[in-house]
Scaffold this motif. Structure first.
Motif, mmCIF file in Angstrom:
data_model
loop_
_atom_site.group_PDB
_atom_site.id
_atom_site.type_symbol
_atom_site.label_atom_id
_atom_site.label_comp_id
_atom_site.label_asym_id
_atom_site.label_seq_id
_atom_site.Cartn_x
_atom_site.Cartn_y
_atom_site.Cartn_z
ATOM 1 N N LEU A 68 0.599 -1.403 0.208
ATOM 2 C CA LEU A 68 0.095 0.096 -0.031
ATOM 3 C C LEU A 68 0.999 1.562 0.229
ATOM 4 O O LEU A 68 0.921 2.452 -0.711
ATOM 5 N N TYR B 21 1.334 -2.996 -7.142
ATOM 6 C CA TYR B 21 0.249 -4.270 -7.169
ATOM 7 C C TYR B 21 0.831 -5.211 -7.785
ATOM 8 O O TYR B 21 -0.035 -6.635 -7.787
ATOM 9 N N LEU C 137 -6.063 -2.418 -5.943
ATOM 10 C CA LEU C 137 -5.565 -1.852 -4.750
ATOM 11 C C LEU C 137 -6.592 -2.768 -3.690
ATOM 12 O O LEU C 137 -6.346 -3.021 -2.099
#
Length: 299
Positions: free
Chosen positions: A103, A108, A176
């Motif tokens: 994060l 990612y 996310l």
């Protein structure tokens, strides 16, 4: 199948399944570079490591009694379970670390595509099957080590689901979702580790069993037609099994042989409870002054 064979077989099945999953996830990770699948591959590799320890531990716990261990080796099982708990807690902490750093960095990983979805879905199905299998054998044979293994497999269903959410989210343009889902799953993993520690510490420190088991012990003692009361009932864990001692109250005018027969019958009845190992019964005659007619099940 006896307890030793059943318990050992579960350990081997879990080890073999984890080896297959490592190979499958590692292959997809190498082909796609997916962060979600890569984390799952590492998770399965850790499962292989602890599975080896569990197999070794279960082998030791199922050895027959010997001179130095006249009650057998089942008391090693809580230590095996605590090792699993350490692995579970470490996995939870690792998931939190990985998700948090992902994060913060905003990286990612790449999408795993159809191959990633397939391997993670298959992982969830396989882990559910292992969870039910391990839990069933653990309940039938009262094995804390297999129960801990079952709970760890339940965790792996959650981690596979989180990784799957990340893969699907990445494919849909929402990467996310991967680290956010992982943080939620990490809380569940840590709680499972706490459950395993709590249960097995009770086995190691000689805690009392559940109240319903103690009630059944007293009821079985009182079921004998010549037993009119029971007191000083003490039941406690010695490893995963329960040792019991109690006093039963009978009329004082009977022969030693009759008293012995009553003691033997009560011992056999209480020992027939699956969780119970050793039973010690003291026979009190009414005239001794220990009669407790108003509290037949008092300790």
């Amino acid at each position: 199948m006896d307890r030793s064979s059943a318990v050992r077989r579960v350990g081997v099945v879990v080890l073999a399944a984890n080896l297959v999953l490592v190979a499958a996830k590692g292959g997809v990770w190498w082909l796609t570079g997916s962060l979600a699948v890569g984390s799952e591959a590492v998770n399965s590799l850790a499962d292989v490591a602890y599975s080896l320890v569990v197999v070794g531990g279960l082998y030791l716990t199922t050895q027959p009694p010997d001179f130095e261990h006249p009650h057998g080796h089942e008391r090693i099982e809580p230590f095996v379970s605590l090792f699993v708990a350490v692995g579970v807690l470490a996995a939870g902490a690792g998931v939190i670390w990985s998700a948090s750093t992902t994060l913060l960095a905003g990286t990612y990983g790449r999408s795993a595509g159809v191959a990633g979805v397939a391997v993670l879905a298959a992982t969830a199905v396989a882990k559910y099957a292992l969870y039910r299998y391990c839990l069933g054998v653990a309940e039938r044979h009262h094995s804390p080590a297999l129960r801990a293994t079952a709970l760890d497999n339940r965790n792996d269903i959650l981690t596979a689901g989180a990784a799957l959410a990340g893969v699907v989210g990445s494919a849909l343009g929402h990467p996310l979702l991967d680290p956010l889902a992982a943080l939620v799953v990490a809380v569940g993993i840590l709680y499972t580790g706490y459950e395993i520690v709590r249960d097995n510490v009770n086995y190691l420190v000689g805690a009392a069993p559940p109240e319903d088991l103690r009630r059944e012990i007293v009821e079985r003692a009182l079921a004998h037609p010549d037993v009119e009361g029971a007191h000083d009932v003490v039941a406690h864990y010695v490893g995963p099994e329960v040792d019991v001692s109690l006093h039963v109250e009978v009329e004082g005018e009977m022969t030693l042989r009759e008293a012995h027969d009553i003691e033997t019958a009560v011992v056999e009845s209480v020992r027939a409870i699956p969780e119970v190992d050793d039973v010690f019964v003291h026979v009190d005659p009414k005239a001794l002054g220990e009669w407790k007619a108003d509290e037949p099940d008092a300790q």
